[in-house]
Design a protein around this motif. Structure first.
Motif, PDB file in Angstrom:
ATOM      1  N   THR A  47      25.365 -48.073  48.691  1.00  0.00           N
ATOM      2  CA  THR A  47      25.044 -47.117  49.750  1.00  0.00           C
ATOM      3  C   THR A  47      26.077 -45.992  49.734  1.00  0.00           C
ATOM      4  N   VAL A  48      25.713 -44.860  50.330  1.00  0.00           N
ATOM      5  CA  VAL A  48      26.634 -43.728  50.336  1.00  0.00           C
ATOM      6  C   VAL A  48      27.898 -44.024  51.127  1.00  0.00           C
ATOM      7  N   ASP A  49      27.820 -44.969  52.068  1.00  0.00           N
ATOM      8  CA  ASP A  49      29.007 -45.342  52.838  1.00  0.00           C
ATOM      9  C   ASP A  49      30.101 -45.919  51.947  1.00  0.00           C
ATOM     10  N   GLU A  50      29.734 -46.338  50.729  1.00  0.00           N
ATOM     11  CA  GLU A  50      30.666 -47.033  49.844  1.00  0.00           C
ATOM     12  C   GLU A  50      31.133 -46.195  48.669  1.00  0.00           C
ATOM     13  N   PHE A  51      30.673 -44.950  48.572  1.00  0.00           N
ATOM     14  CA  PHE A  51      30.999 -44.149  47.393  1.00  0.00           C
ATOM     15  C   PHE A  51      32.499 -43.990  47.191  1.00  0.00           C
ATOM     16  N   VAL A  52      33.221 -43.674  48.256  1.00  0.00           N
ATOM     17  CA  VAL A  52      34.650 -43.386  48.121  1.00  0.00           C
ATOM     18  C   VAL A  52      35.404 -44.619  47.630  1.00  0.00           C
ATOM     19  N   GLN A  53      35.086 -45.800  48.192  1.00  0.00           N
ATOM     20  CA  GLN A  53      35.758 -47.022  47.756  1.00  0.00           C
ATOM     21  C   GLN A  53      35.312 -47.427  46.354  1.00  0.00           C
ATOM     22  N   SER A  54      34.016 -47.316  46.077  1.00  0.00           N
ATOM     23  CA  SER A  54      33.483 -47.789  44.796  1.00  0.00           C
ATOM     24  C   SER A  54      33.964 -46.952  43.622  1.00  0.00           C
ATOM     25  N   GLN A  55      34.134 -45.638  43.822  1.00  0.00           N
ATOM     26  CA  GLN A  55      34.484 -44.777  42.694  1.00  0.00           C
ATOM     27  C   GLN A  55      35.864 -45.063  42.125  1.00  0.00           C
ATOM     28  N   ARG A  56      36.653 -45.877  42.808  1.00  0.00           N
ATOM     29  CA  ARG A  56      37.947 -46.278  42.261  1.00  0.00           C
ATOM     30  C   ARG A  56      37.802 -47.353  41.196  1.00  0.00           C
ATOM     31  N   ASP A  57      36.699 -48.128  41.252  1.00  0.00           N
ATOM     32  CA  ASP A  57      36.518 -49.266  40.345  1.00  0.00           C
ATOM     33  C   ASP A  57      35.337 -49.128  39.396  1.00  0.00           C
ATOM     34  N   PHE A  58      34.287 -48.424  39.821  1.00  0.00           N
ATOM     35  CA  PHE A  58      33.046 -48.407  39.044  1.00  0.00           C
ATOM     36  C   PHE A  58      32.517 -46.994  38.854  1.00  0.00           C
ATOM     37  N   PHE A 154      26.255 -57.228  60.321  1.00  0.00           N
ATOM     38  CA  PHE A 154      26.526 -56.709  58.977  1.00  0.00           C
ATOM     39  C   PHE A 154      25.229 -56.219  58.325  1.00  0.00           C
ATOM     40  N   CYS A 155      24.160 -56.993  58.440  1.00  0.00           N
ATOM     41  CA  CYS A 155      22.880 -56.608  57.847  1.00  0.00           C
ATOM     42  C   CYS A 155      22.302 -55.365  58.523  1.00  0.00           C
ATOM     43  N   GLU A 156      22.512 -55.238  59.825  1.00  0.00           N
ATOM     44  CA  GLU A 156      22.045 -54.044  60.534  1.00  0.00           C
ATOM     45  C   GLU A 156      22.804 -52.808  60.065  1.00  0.00           C
ATOM     46  N   HIS A 157      24.112 -52.951  59.879  1.00  0.00           N
ATOM     47  CA  HIS A 157      24.906 -51.834  59.365  1.00  0.00           C
ATOM     48  C   HIS A 157      24.452 -51.460  57.955  1.00  0.00           C
ATOM     49  N   PHE A 158      24.109 -52.472  57.171  1.00  0.00           N
ATOM     50  CA  PHE A 158      23.643 -52.209  55.804  1.00  0.00           C
ATOM     51  C   PHE A 158      22.340 -51.420  55.832  1.00  0.00           C
ATOM     52  N   GLU A 159      21.426 -51.784  56.726  1.00  0.00           N
ATOM     53  CA  GLU A 159      20.160 -51.060  56.839  1.00  0.00           C
ATOM     54  C   GLU A 159      20.400 -49.612  57.264  1.00  0.00           C
ATOM     55  N   GLN A 163      19.527 -46.018  55.251  1.00  0.00           N
ATOM     56  CA  GLN A 163      18.839 -44.815  55.730  1.00  0.00           C
ATOM     57  C   GLN A 163      19.648 -43.563  55.412  1.00  0.00           C
ATOM     58  N   ARG A 164      20.970 -43.655  55.571  1.00  0.00           N
ATOM     59  CA  ARG A 164      21.824 -42.502  55.232  1.00  0.00           C
ATOM     60  C   ARG A 164      21.773 -42.226  53.727  1.00  0.00           C
ATOM     61  N   THR A 165      21.650 -43.269  52.954  1.00  0.00           N
ATOM     62  CA  THR A 165      21.552 -43.108  51.505  1.00  0.00           C
ATOM     63  C   THR A 165      20.258 -42.395  51.130  1.00  0.00           C
ATOM     64  N   LYS A 166      19.175 -42.752  51.807  1.00  0.00           N
ATOM     65  CA  LYS A 166      17.891 -42.094  51.538  1.00  0.00           C
ATOM     66  C   LYS A 166      17.962 -40.596  51.856  1.00  0.00           C
ATOM     67  N   VAL A 167      18.616 -40.249  52.968  1.00  0.00           N
ATOM     68  CA  VAL A 167      18.775 -38.836  53.333  1.00  0.00           C
ATOM     69  C   VAL A 167      19.543 -38.093  52.234  1.00  0.00           C
ATOM     70  N   PHE A 168      20.585 -38.722  51.718  1.00  0.00           N
ATOM     71  CA  PHE A 168      21.397 -38.133  50.649  1.00  0.00           C
ATOM     72  C   PHE A 168      20.550 -37.912  49.392  1.00  0.00           C
ATOM     73  N   ASN A 222      28.893 -32.048  56.698  1.00  0.00           N
ATOM     74  CA  ASN A 222      28.322 -33.381  56.921  1.00  0.00           C
ATOM     75  C   ASN A 222      28.829 -34.442  55.944  1.00  0.00           C
ATOM     76  N   GLY A 223      29.725 -34.054  55.043  1.00  0.00           N
ATOM     77  CA  GLY A 223      30.338 -35.017  54.134  1.00  0.00           C
ATOM     78  C   GLY A 223      29.614 -35.229  52.824  1.00  0.00           C
ATOM     79  N   MET A 224      28.495 -34.552  52.635  1.00  0.00           N
ATOM     80  CA  MET A 224      27.722 -34.774  51.416  1.00  0.00           C
ATOM     81  C   MET A 224      28.453 -34.293  50.169  1.00  0.00           C
ATOM     82  N   ILE A 225      29.206 -33.222  50.281  1.00  0.00           N
ATOM     83  CA  ILE A 225      29.908 -32.695  49.109  1.00  0.00           C
ATOM     84  C   ILE A 225      30.947 -33.696  48.613  1.00  0.00           C
ATOM     85  N   ALA A 226      31.566 -34.444  49.538  1.00  0.00           N
ATOM     86  CA  ALA A 226      32.533 -35.468  49.132  1.00  0.00           C
ATOM     87  C   ALA A 226      31.840 -36.585  48.362  1.00  0.00           C
TER      88      ALA A 226
END
Length: 259
Positions: A47-58, A154-159, A163-168, A222-226
């Motif tokens: 999900t887009v919420d994880e891009f900043v953390q994930s880009q350090r490893d993957f 946790f599952c609700e936050h994931f859902e 939705q934010r990922t779909k908007v992106f 809105n943070g999309m450029i990051a």
């Protein structure tokens, strides 16, 4: 190289069962010592919420097709996960995508035409059942336990993140910023025969430079450029993941196609 999970059942899940206090009043959930189901899975939904953390490893790429998904690449070749050993163990500090941490639970519709989502689980996971140890899923009165409430949250936050990922993704598609990706990786001992990886999508940096200033200003707010630059910077890790495959003996041979 990076195909989206099949629509019938989500990646990892062999079955789905609704959690309820009638059938599972005495059931418990327990932590898993290994992630056998993660072995051989090279591309994990993100999900887009994880891009900043994930880009350090993957490396972060997008699946091919008309409905792309962001994916964290834990390996470059089908069936290869460079972070999980033969016993399903992850033996080094690494960010685990929420999709992995959610398993074996997820929110799902019980009927095709329904709108409400119910908490379900994969009964084949081995981590939910009538165990002597673990966290109770319901209290003595049939109410959801604190552990179950935390799982549901946790599952609700994931859902919501989905939705934010779909908007992106919709915004990227609107501006036609996604293109077929290709990366060529050469080795010193055989520089004339590079390994070429395809089958994924990435952001077209030339088109990104042509995006209007007012749109870029809005994306900056809105943070999309990051998120865009987290994806772009993460692509350098393709070579790091390939090097891990070489050291683990899972890289393709020069006679094999890379993707």
């Amino acid at each position: 190289m990076a195909t989206a999970p099949q629509p019938q059942l989500p990646l990892f899940y062999n079955d789905l069962m609704p959690l309820n206090s009638r059938d599972h009043a005495t059931w418990k959930s327990r932590s898993m010592d290994s992630a056998e189901w993660l072995k051989g899975q090279h591309a994990i939904p993100l999900t887009v919420d994880e891009f900043v953390q994930s880009q350090r490893d993957f490396p972060i790429v997008f699946s091919s097709g008309d409905n792309p998904l962001p994916l964290a690449l834990m390996g470059l070749n089908e069936g290869v996960n460079t972070f999980v050993d033969d016993k399903g163990k992850i033996n080094e500090p690494v960010y685990l995508p929420a999709y992995v941490r959610r398993y074996p639970f997820m929110l799902a519709k019980l009927t095709q035409d329904g709108e409400d989502l119910s908490l379900c689980f994969d009964p084949t996971s081995g981590s939910v059942g009538e165990f002597d140890e673990g966290n109770a899923l319901f209290d003595g009165e049939g109410k959801a336990s604190e552990a179950t409430q935390n799982i549901l949250q946790f599952c609700e936050h994931f859902e919501s993140a989905g939705q934010r990922t779909k908007v992106f993704i919709d915004e990227l598609k609107k501006h036609e910023l996604l293109m077929d990706g290709e990366i060529s990786i050469s080795q010193q001992e055989n520089p004339e025969k590079p390994f070429v990886y395809r089958g994924f999508q990435m952001i077209n940096q030339e088109k990104l430079q042509d995006v209007r200033g007012d749109v870029l200003r809005e994306w900056n707010k809105n943070g999309m450029i990051a998120l865009i630059y987290a994806h772009i910077m993460s692509l350098d890790l393709m070579r790091t993941i390939f090097a891990r495959q070489v050291s683990q003996g899972t890289a393709p041979t020069p006679s094999e196609p890379a993707a």
